[in-house]
Scaffold this motif. Structure first.
Motif, PDB file in Angstrom:
ATOM      1  N   ILE A 246      -4.589  -9.621   0.518  1.00 25.17           N
ATOM      2  CA  ILE A 246      -4.623  -8.244   1.242  1.00 25.17           C
ATOM      3  C   ILE A 246      -5.923  -8.496   2.091  1.00 25.17           C
ATOM      4  CG2 ILE A 246      -4.918  -7.776  -1.862  1.00 25.17           C
ATOM      5  CD1 ILE A 246      -7.886  -8.390  -1.922  1.00 25.17           C
ATOM      6  N   ASP A 247      -5.808  -9.778   2.563  1.00 25.79           N
ATOM      7  CA  ASP A 247      -6.709 -10.057   3.938  1.00 25.79           C
ATOM      8  C   ASP A 247      -5.369  -9.651   4.641  1.00 25.79           C
ATOM      9  OD1 ASP A 247      -9.175  -9.475   2.549  1.00 25.79           O
ATOM     10  OD2 ASP A 247      -9.636 -11.691   1.896  1.00 25.79           O
ATOM     11  N   ASP A 248      -4.690  -9.964   5.063  1.00 25.91           N
ATOM     12  CA  ASP A 248      -3.745 -10.229   5.938  1.00 25.91           C
ATOM     13  C   ASP A 248      -4.163  -9.271   7.183  1.00 25.91           C
ATOM     14  OD1 ASP A 248      -2.210 -11.179   7.396  1.00 25.91           O
ATOM     15  OD2 ASP A 248      -0.236 -11.112   5.833  1.00 25.91           O
ATOM     16  N   SER A 249      -3.996  -9.774   8.159  1.00 27.93           N
ATOM     17  CA  SER A 249      -4.860  -8.991   9.191  1.00 27.93           C
ATOM     18  C   SER A 249      -3.330  -8.704  10.152  1.00 27.93           C
ATOM     19  CB  SER A 249      -5.666  -9.411  10.124  1.00 27.93           C
ATOM     20  OG  SER A 249      -5.115 -10.582  11.105  1.00 27.93           O
ATOM     21  N   VAL A 250      -2.491  -8.555  10.052  1.00 26.05           N
ATOM     22  CA  VAL A 250      -1.432  -8.685  10.690  1.00 26.05           C
ATOM     23  C   VAL A 250      -0.503  -7.054   9.377  1.00 26.05           C
ATOM     24  CG1 VAL A 250       1.563  -9.248  10.596  1.00 26.05           C
ATOM     25  CG2 VAL A 250      -0.331 -11.483  10.287  1.00 26.05           C
ATOM     26  N   VAL A 251      -0.914  -7.102   8.996  1.00 30.39           N
ATOM     27  CA  VAL A 251      -0.604  -5.625   8.649  1.00 30.39           C
ATOM     28  C   VAL A 251      -1.252  -4.736   8.205  1.00 30.39           C
ATOM     29  CG1 VAL A 251      -0.109  -3.934   6.819  1.00 30.39           C
ATOM     30  CG2 VAL A 251       1.298  -5.855   6.495  1.00 30.39           C
ATOM     31  N   ASP A 252      -2.092  -3.113   9.162  1.00 26.15           N
ATOM     32  CA  ASP A 252      -3.136  -2.405   9.194  1.00 26.15           C
ATOM     33  C   ASP A 252      -3.221  -1.563   8.077  1.00 26.15           C
ATOM     34  OD1 ASP A 252      -5.210  -1.804   9.793  1.00 26.15           O
ATOM     35  OD2 ASP A 252      -4.527  -0.465  11.955  1.00 26.15           O
ATOM     36  N   PHE A 253      -3.753  -1.760   6.610  1.00 24.13           N
ATOM     37  CA  PHE A 253      -3.899  -0.708   5.683  1.00 24.13           C
ATOM     38  C   PHE A 253      -3.656   0.139   6.253  1.00 24.13           C
ATOM     39  CE2 PHE A 253      -5.088   1.115   2.094  1.00 24.13           C
ATOM     40  CZ  PHE A 253      -4.299   1.065   1.125  1.00 24.13           C
TER      41      PHE A 253
ATOM     42  N   ASP B 164      -2.472   1.791   8.821  1.00 23.91           N
ATOM     43  CA  ASP B 164      -1.628   2.068   9.289  1.00 23.91           C
ATOM     44  C   ASP B 164      -0.320   2.183   8.309  1.00 23.91           C
ATOM     45  OD1 ASP B 164      -2.470   3.005  11.744  1.00 23.91           O
ATOM     46  OD2 ASP B 164      -1.682   0.554  12.371  1.00 23.91           O
ATOM     47  N   LEU B 165      -0.543   1.642   7.310  1.00 24.01           N
ATOM     48  CA  LEU B 165       0.835   1.614   6.188  1.00 24.01           C
ATOM     49  C   LEU B 165       0.228   2.761   5.485  1.00 24.01           C
ATOM     50  CD1 LEU B 165       2.358  -0.425   4.725  1.00 24.01           C
ATOM     51  CD2 LEU B 165       0.354  -1.289   3.453  1.00 24.01           C
ATOM     52  N   ALA B 166      -0.966   2.643   5.174  1.00 24.86           N
ATOM     53  CA  ALA B 166      -1.159   4.351   4.409  1.00 24.86           C
ATOM     54  C   ALA B 166      -0.465   5.556   4.916  1.00 24.86           C
ATOM     55  CB  ALA B 166      -2.625   4.371   3.926  1.00 24.86           C
ATOM     56  N   GLU B 167      -0.698   5.836   5.875  1.00 22.14           N
ATOM     57  CA  GLU B 167      -0.216   6.912   6.649  1.00 22.14           C
ATOM     58  C   GLU B 167       1.286   6.352   6.496  1.00 22.14           C
ATOM     59  OE1 GLU B 167      -0.949   9.406  11.203  1.00 22.14           O
ATOM     60  OE2 GLU B 167      -1.196   7.260  10.758  1.00 22.14           O
ATOM     61  N   ASP B 168       1.878   5.795   6.946  1.00 22.72           N
ATOM     62  CA  ASP B 168       3.005   5.349   7.173  1.00 22.72           C
ATOM     63  C   ASP B 168       3.939   5.688   5.558  1.00 22.72           C
ATOM     64  OD1 ASP B 168       3.664   5.092   9.743  1.00 22.72           O
ATOM     65  OD2 ASP B 168       4.059   2.211   8.804  1.00 22.72           O
ATOM     66  N   VAL B 169       3.657   5.170   4.746  1.00 22.47           N
ATOM     67  CA  VAL B 169       3.989   5.656   3.166  1.00 22.47           C
ATOM     68  C   VAL B 169       3.383   6.464   2.942  1.00 22.47           C
ATOM     69  CG1 VAL B 169       3.541   4.385   0.634  1.00 22.47           C
ATOM     70  CG2 VAL B 169       4.004   2.588   2.384  1.00 22.47           C
ATOM     71  N   MET B 170       2.044   7.723   2.520  1.00 23.77           N
ATOM     72  CA  MET B 170       1.575   8.379   2.020  1.00 23.77           C
ATOM     73  C   MET B 170       1.691   9.817   2.665  1.00 23.77           C
ATOM     74  SD  MET B 170       2.031   7.434  -0.994  1.00 23.77           S
ATOM     75  CE  MET B 170       1.054   8.560  -1.717  1.00 23.77           C
ATOM     76  N   GLY B 171       1.120   9.484   4.507  1.00 27.64           N
ATOM     77  CA  GLY B 171       0.942  10.374   5.201  1.00 27.64           C
ATOM     78  C   GLY B 171       1.764  11.712   5.043  1.00 27.64           C
ATOM     79  N   ASN B 172       2.863  11.583   4.552  1.00 24.30           N
ATOM     80  CA  ASN B 172       3.683  13.187   4.661  1.00 24.30           C
ATOM     81  C   ASN B 172       4.331  13.224   3.020  1.00 24.30           C
ATOM     82  OD1 ASN B 172       4.375  13.489   7.036  1.00 24.30           O
ATOM     83  ND2 ASN B 172       5.858  11.433   7.077  1.00 24.30           N
ATOM     84  N   VAL B 173       2.939  12.931   2.162  1.00 28.27           N
ATOM     85  CA  VAL B 173       2.675  12.939   0.774  1.00 28.27           C
ATOM     86  C   VAL B 173       2.019  14.392   0.495  1.00 28.27           C
ATOM     87  CG1 VAL B 173       2.713  12.535  -1.670  1.00 28.27           C
ATOM     88  CG2 VAL B 173       4.350  11.885   0.092  1.00 28.27           C
ATOM     89  N   ASN B 174       2.422  15.140   0.116  1.00 23.84           N
ATOM     90  CA  ASN B 174       0.643  15.914  -0.103  1.00 23.84           C
ATOM     91  C   ASN B 174       1.572  17.626  -1.207  1.00 23.84           C
ATOM     92  OD1 ASN B 174      -1.295  18.068  -0.092  1.00 23.84           O
ATOM     93  ND2 ASN B 174      -0.691  18.657   1.431  1.00 23.84           N
ATOM     94  N   ASP B 175       1.252  16.586  -3.051  1.00 21.44           N
ATOM     95  CA  ASP B 175       1.787  18.006  -4.110  1.00 21.44           C
ATOM     96  C   ASP B 175       0.514  18.629  -4.818  1.00 21.44           C
ATOM     97  OD1 ASP B 175       4.450  16.289  -3.929  1.00 21.44           O
ATOM     98  OD2 ASP B 175       3.215  14.749  -5.385  1.00 21.44           O
ATOM     99  N   ASP B 176      -0.144  18.577  -3.849  1.00 24.93           N
ATOM    100  CA  ASP B 176      -1.275  19.569  -3.920  1.00 24.93           C
ATOM    101  C   ASP B 176      -1.795  21.142  -3.657  1.00 24.93           C
ATOM    102  OD1 ASP B 176      -1.679  17.590  -6.801  1.00 24.93           O
ATOM    103  OD2 ASP B 176      -3.094  16.395  -5.850  1.00 24.93           O
ATOM    104  N   ASP B 177      -2.191  22.057  -4.084  1.00 23.14           N
ATOM    105  CA  ASP B 177      -2.162  22.965  -3.186  1.00 23.14           C
ATOM    106  C   ASP B 177      -4.002  22.763  -2.259  1.00 23.14           C
ATOM    107  OD1 ASP B 177      -0.097  24.130  -3.618  1.00 23.14           O
ATOM    108  OD2 ASP B 177      -1.794  25.386  -5.788  1.00 23.14           O
ATOM    109  N   ASN B 178      -4.388  21.488  -2.803  1.00 17.97           N
ATOM    110  CA  ASN B 178      -5.590  21.416  -1.907  1.00 17.97           C
ATOM    111  C   ASN B 178      -6.098  20.541  -0.949  1.00 17.97           C
ATOM    112  OD1 ASN B 178      -5.570  18.821  -3.646  1.00 17.97           O
ATOM    113  ND2 ASN B 178      -6.770  18.883  -5.102  1.00 17.97           N
ATOM    114  N   GLY B 179      -4.901  19.625  -0.494  1.00 17.21           N
ATOM    115  CA  GLY B 179      -4.570  19.237   0.554  1.00 17.21           C
ATOM    116  C   GLY B 179      -4.661  17.304  -0.067  1.00 17.21           C
ATOM    117  N   ILE B 180      -4.982  17.118  -1.110  1.00 13.56           N
ATOM    118  CA  ILE B 180      -5.556  15.724  -1.200  1.00 13.56           C
ATOM    119  C   ILE B 180      -3.727  15.579  -1.561  1.00 13.56           C
ATOM    120  CG2 ILE B 180      -6.730  14.007  -2.402  1.00 13.56           C
ATOM    121  CD1 ILE B 180      -8.702  16.112  -2.678  1.00 13.56           C
ATOM    122  N   SER B 181      -3.538  14.232  -1.490  1.00 18.88           N
ATOM    123  CA  SER B 181      -2.591  13.501  -2.271  1.00 18.88           C
ATOM    124  C   SER B 181      -2.751  12.938  -3.442  1.00 18.88           C
ATOM    125  CB  SER B 181      -1.551  12.740  -1.078  1.00 18.88           C
ATOM    126  OG  SER B 181      -1.241  13.721  -0.194  1.00 18.88           O
TER     127      SER B 181
END
Length: 157
Positions: A131-138, A140-157
């Protein structure tokens, strides 16, 4: 099954038993009677504890693979390597078989971490490193994985 919640630290005794933390055991109450499947993780040096209902759902997906395709057969063999049916005893202990303890490099201190519908079992030092691995910027990872997911009308994924 609802999502499991929490990260817990515990210890493994000399026989390979770990005492399931009470808050986690409470979340797993509905699964205690059916038992669990313990297996090697595909991507990390940890173990995955599946409630039997979750394991059966996974097996339904895997059973749809065409066994006459070599890659599928190889995947099934590797995915199920070392799989064990385990139970939490009356004292709330889970026995981790020796071969799986060796695979996950589990020594004495362990972290149980919820991963949606399963529990990951880690050696504490390896968990902290992962979890502390600095090789992967969390971020950036969150944006790549969840950035295009928006199932709710309130803008919160």
């Amino acid at each position: 099954m609802n999502s499991l919640i929490g990260t817990y630290e515990c210890k493994v005794d000399a026989k390979g038993r770990l005492l399931m933390p009470a808050p986690l055991k409470k979340q797993l109450t509905a699964s205690l009677q059916d038992g669990f499947v313990l297996k090697r993780s595909v991507f990390q040096p940890c173990l995955e504890l599946y409630p039997m209902a979750e394991w059966n759902q996974m097996m339904q997906k895997i059973n749809k693979l065409n066994r006459f395709v070599k890659k599928n057969n190889d995947f099934i063999r590797r995915f199920t390597a070392g799989v064990k049916v385990v139970e939490i005893d009356n004292l709330g202990r889970l026995l981790v078989p020796k071969d799986l303890t060796t695979f996950a490099q589990i020594s004495k201190d362990v972290v149980l971490s919820s991963a949606v519908n399963i529990i990951e079992i880690w050696d504490k030092d390896l968990y902290e490193k992962a979890i502390d691995d600095s090789v992967v910027d969390f971020a950036d990872l969150a944006e790549d994985v969840m950035g295009n997911v928006n199932d709710d009308d309130n803008g919160i994924s």
